[in-house]
Design a protein around this motif. Structure first.
Motif, PDB file in Angstrom:
ATOM      1  N   GLN A  91       0.823  -1.202   0.000  1.00  0.00           N
ATOM      2  CA  GLN A  91       0.000   0.000   0.000  1.00  0.00           C
ATOM      3  C   GLN A  91       0.863   1.259   0.000  1.00  0.00           C
ATOM      4  O   GLN A  91       0.554   2.235  -0.688  1.00  0.00           O
ATOM      5  CB  GLN A  91      -0.935   0.000   1.207  1.00  0.00           C
ATOM      6  CG  GLN A  91      -1.960  -1.122   1.132  1.00  0.00           C
ATOM      7  CD  GLN A  91      -2.963  -1.065   2.260  1.00  0.00           C
ATOM      8  OE1 GLN A  91      -4.055  -0.525   2.116  1.00  0.00           O
ATOM      9  NE2 GLN A  91      -2.584  -1.605   3.410  1.00  0.00           N
ATOM     10  N   LEU A 133      -5.035   0.144  -6.181  1.00  0.00           N
ATOM     11  CA  LEU A 133      -4.890  -1.054  -5.362  1.00  0.00           C
ATOM     12  C   LEU A 133      -6.183  -1.849  -5.438  1.00  0.00           C
ATOM     13  O   LEU A 133      -7.267  -1.315  -5.215  1.00  0.00           O
ATOM     14  CB  LEU A 133      -4.567  -0.712  -3.912  1.00  0.00           C
ATOM     15  CG  LEU A 133      -4.046  -1.943  -3.143  1.00  0.00           C
ATOM     16  CD1 LEU A 133      -2.807  -1.594  -2.337  1.00  0.00           C
ATOM     17  CD2 LEU A 133      -5.108  -2.517  -2.235  1.00  0.00           C
ATOM     18  N   ALA A 154      -8.055  -4.459   8.717  1.00  0.00           N
ATOM     19  CA  ALA A 154      -8.103  -3.375   7.738  1.00  0.00           C
ATOM     20  C   ALA A 154      -7.436  -2.116   8.287  1.00  0.00           C
ATOM     21  O   ALA A 154      -7.769  -1.631   9.360  1.00  0.00           O
ATOM     22  CB  ALA A 154      -9.552  -3.085   7.352  1.00  0.00           C
ATOM     23  N   ASP A 155      -6.477  -1.566   7.533  1.00  0.00           N
ATOM     24  CA  ASP A 155      -5.786  -0.324   7.850  1.00  0.00           C
ATOM     25  C   ASP A 155      -5.168  -0.330   9.239  1.00  0.00           C
ATOM     26  O   ASP A 155      -5.134   0.685   9.933  1.00  0.00           O
ATOM     27  CB  ASP A 155      -6.724   0.877   7.693  1.00  0.00           C
ATOM     28  CG  ASP A 155      -5.942   2.160   7.407  1.00  0.00           C
ATOM     29  OD1 ASP A 155      -4.815   2.043   6.898  1.00  0.00           O
ATOM     30  OD2 ASP A 155      -6.449   3.243   7.704  1.00  0.00           O
ATOM     31  N   GLU A 163      -3.287   2.313   4.446  1.00  0.00           N
ATOM     32  CA  GLU A 163      -4.414   2.526   3.527  1.00  0.00           C
ATOM     33  C   GLU A 163      -4.828   3.986   3.520  1.00  0.00           C
ATOM     34  O   GLU A 163      -5.049   4.587   2.465  1.00  0.00           O
ATOM     35  CB  GLU A 163      -5.587   1.639   3.928  1.00  0.00           C
ATOM     36  CG  GLU A 163      -6.812   1.820   3.050  1.00  0.00           C
ATOM     37  CD  GLU A 163      -7.963   0.931   3.475  1.00  0.00           C
ATOM     38  OE1 GLU A 163      -9.112   1.367   3.339  1.00  0.00           O
ATOM     39  OE2 GLU A 163      -7.707  -0.183   3.958  1.00  0.00           O
ATOM     40  N   THR A 164      -4.947   4.582   4.703  1.00  0.00           N
ATOM     41  CA  THR A 164      -5.321   5.987   4.789  1.00  0.00           C
ATOM     42  C   THR A 164      -4.315   6.861   4.051  1.00  0.00           C
ATOM     43  O   THR A 164      -4.680   7.759   3.289  1.00  0.00           O
ATOM     44  CB  THR A 164      -5.401   6.418   6.262  1.00  0.00           C
ATOM     45  OG1 THR A 164      -6.425   5.659   6.914  1.00  0.00           O
ATOM     46  CG2 THR A 164      -5.725   7.901   6.378  1.00  0.00           C
ATOM     47  N   ALA A 192      -2.339   5.990   1.609  1.00  0.00           N
ATOM     48  CA  ALA A 192      -2.423   5.745   0.168  1.00  0.00           C
ATOM     49  C   ALA A 192      -3.586   6.509  -0.447  1.00  0.00           C
ATOM     50  O   ALA A 192      -3.458   7.112  -1.519  1.00  0.00           O
ATOM     51  CB  ALA A 192      -2.556   4.247  -0.100  1.00  0.00           C
ATOM     52  N   VAL A 193      -4.739   6.481   0.221  1.00  0.00           N
ATOM     53  CA  VAL A 193      -5.908   7.211  -0.284  1.00  0.00           C
ATOM     54  C   VAL A 193      -5.609   8.705  -0.361  1.00  0.00           C
ATOM     55  O   VAL A 193      -5.969   9.382  -1.327  1.00  0.00           O
ATOM     56  CB  VAL A 193      -7.134   6.935   0.608  1.00  0.00           C
ATOM     57  CG1 VAL A 193      -8.289   7.854   0.238  1.00  0.00           C
ATOM     58  CG2 VAL A 193      -7.566   5.484   0.481  1.00  0.00           C
ATOM     59  N   TYR A 209      -8.819   2.752  -4.847  1.00  0.00           N
ATOM     60  CA  TYR A 209      -9.076   1.420  -4.308  1.00  0.00           C
ATOM     61  C   TYR A 209     -10.339   0.827  -4.931  1.00  0.00           C
ATOM     62  O   TYR A 209     -11.374   1.493  -5.033  1.00  0.00           O
ATOM     63  CB  TYR A 209      -9.287   1.474  -2.794  1.00  0.00           C
ATOM     64  CG  TYR A 209      -8.030   1.435  -1.975  1.00  0.00           C
ATOM     65  CD1 TYR A 209      -7.721   0.341  -1.187  1.00  0.00           C
ATOM     66  CD2 TYR A 209      -7.133   2.504  -1.980  1.00  0.00           C
ATOM     67  CE1 TYR A 209      -6.559   0.298  -0.424  1.00  0.00           C
ATOM     68  CE2 TYR A 209      -5.978   2.478  -1.222  1.00  0.00           C
ATOM     69  CZ  TYR A 209      -5.692   1.366  -0.446  1.00  0.00           C
ATOM     70  OH  TYR A 209      -4.549   1.321   0.309  1.00  0.00           O
ATOM     71  N   ALA A 218     -14.884   3.577   4.177  1.00  0.00           N
ATOM     72  CA  ALA A 218     -14.299   3.381   2.853  1.00  0.00           C
ATOM     73  C   ALA A 218     -15.050   4.194   1.798  1.00  0.00           C
ATOM     74  O   ALA A 218     -14.440   4.813   0.916  1.00  0.00           O
ATOM     75  CB  ALA A 218     -14.302   1.900   2.496  1.00  0.00           C
ATOM     76  N   GLN A 241     -13.749   5.034  -2.014  1.00  0.00           N
ATOM     77  CA  GLN A 241     -13.331   3.717  -2.465  1.00  0.00           C
ATOM     78  C   GLN A 241     -14.541   2.996  -3.063  1.00  0.00           C
ATOM     79  O   GLN A 241     -15.665   3.152  -2.582  1.00  0.00           O
ATOM     80  CB  GLN A 241     -12.759   2.912  -1.299  1.00  0.00           C
ATOM     81  CG  GLN A 241     -11.501   3.502  -0.711  1.00  0.00           C
ATOM     82  CD  GLN A 241     -10.911   2.633   0.379  1.00  0.00           C
ATOM     83  OE1 GLN A 241     -11.084   1.420   0.377  1.00  0.00           O
ATOM     84  NE2 GLN A 241     -10.213   3.249   1.317  1.00  0.00           N
ATOM     85  N   ILE A 291      -4.368  -9.098  -2.904  1.00  0.00           N
ATOM     86  CA  ILE A 291      -4.063  -7.674  -3.020  1.00  0.00           C
ATOM     87  C   ILE A 291      -3.158  -7.504  -4.233  1.00  0.00           C
ATOM     88  O   ILE A 291      -2.175  -8.232  -4.380  1.00  0.00           O
ATOM     89  CB  ILE A 291      -3.358  -7.127  -1.765  1.00  0.00           C
ATOM     90  CG1 ILE A 291      -4.288  -7.204  -0.550  1.00  0.00           C
ATOM     91  CG2 ILE A 291      -2.906  -5.688  -1.973  1.00  0.00           C
ATOM     92  CD1 ILE A 291      -3.620  -6.792   0.741  1.00  0.00           C
TER      93      ILE A 291
END
Length: 336
Positions: A134, A141, A154-155, A160-161, A163-164, A170, A191, A196, A209
């Motif tokens: 990520q 992704l 998750a995260d 993840e945060t 990356a967003v 996503y 999400a 996402q 992934i």
């Protein structure tokens, strides 16, 4: 959040207090340490430490020799010099990483393919690889999520945060059973709030992934009954393409998830089956008929036939008529 994390200039080694002090000097002019402490709302010791850090980076200097008042160096000169140094250091790090990668391949004694598929064992190690994928993603992704054992929450790492926030797009397909987990709705809403795209199917073939269609992680074991999970990190282009196709086919048949106030909504799957007219058009095309001949035989307009063919190609994810014919046979849309 730490002071370093809050600093917009943290990349060149300044924490939030030092950045605030430098900004004050740029905007309001020179000042003595006690004056600057008052202007910036910091303690004397903190102000002196920030002044020392700024002086070390060449961002401030005494107004004149022997003066107790400090003034800011011009940002266009001082900051650009620091940024140039950081760019050079990053370039050197990239070269060192490339050299290490080459050494790793050579040491593997397998003709340079040792880093194309990596076996990773243990929850912590797998979690670290997920975070790395990520953190390294630039554009996209893709993820398949089962309803079975969780290897990585998750995260859990914040990757993840981050990356967003960088603009990584996503797309996630959930197994229906995953919606029954406690807190699933809240996680889905979070999400969706980050734009996402999430879909759901009855069952996904595996956890997966894929980052930027260049690297993928897929489990070998789920780690049930107290055992340690094992996963593969795949960078071999051909294998990554296969795993990407697996995701895309699952995504194609999945139902989009939405939100209605505090409830999760499930929409109709965008993919579908061709109807009877579509199948007759396909049969005629495979028999060698032109679009116009198919339209004449079925009593349809040419544009209607062409619209239906275009929809069928989209449905089959085919770029050519030949691919459409192959997909039609593979999916059972026409008799063999």
């Amino acid at each position: 959040m730490s002071a370093q994390e809050a600093s917009m200039l943290g990349a060149i080694g300044l924490d939030e207090r030092a950045e605030r002090l430098y900004t004050d000097l740029v905007v309001h002019g020179a000042g003595a340490p006690d004056e600057l402490a008052s202007r910036c709302g910091t303690g004397g010791a903190e102000t002196r430490a920030a002044l020392a850090a700024l002086a070390e980076h060449g961002l401030i200097a005494p107004q004149r020799e022997g003066s107790a008042r400090y003034s800011a160096a011009p940002p266009t000169v001082a900051l650009e010099a620091l940024l140039t140094g950081r760019r050079h250091a990053l370039r050197q790090a990239e070269l060192a990483a490339a050299a290490l990668a080459e050494a790793y391949r050579t040491a593997g004694g397998d003709g340079g393919h040792g880093d194309l598929v990596e076996v990773v064992a243990g929850r912590d190690a797998i979690g670290h690889r997920v975070a790395q994928l990520q953190a390294g993603a630039v554009e996209e992704l893709l993820a398949l999520v089962t309803g079975r054992y969780d290897v990585v929450r998750a995260d859990a790492t914040g990757a993840e945060t981050a990356a967003v926030e960088r603009g990584v797009h996503y797309r996630v397909v959930l197994e229906r059973q995953a919606l029954d987990r406690p807190g699933a709705a809240a996680a889905l809403f979070e999400a969706m709030d980050r734009e996402q795209q999430v879909r759901v199917v009855e069952e996904v073939p595996t956890k997966l992934i894929v980052a930027d269609r260049a690297a993928a992680l897929v489990p070998l074991t789920e780690g049930a009954a107290g055992g340690e999970p094992v996963a593969l990190v795949v960078r071999a282009p051909a294998l990554v393409r296969v795993l990407t196709v697996l995701f895309e086919q699952t995504w194609e048949w999945a139902h989009p998830l939405g939100r209605d106030d505090e409830a999760v909504t499930v929409g109709a799957a965008p993919a579908g089956e061709p109807d009877g007219v579509d199948r007759r058009i396909l049969a005629l095309l495979l028999a060698g008929a032109t679009d116009q001949a198919a339209a004449n035989q079925l009593g349809l307009g040419l544009r209607t036939v062409q619209r239906r063919i275009s929809r069928l190609m989209s449905l089959a994810r085919a770029e050519t008529r030949i691919q459409l014919g192959w997909q039609a046979h593979r999916r059972g849309w026409v008799p063999d």
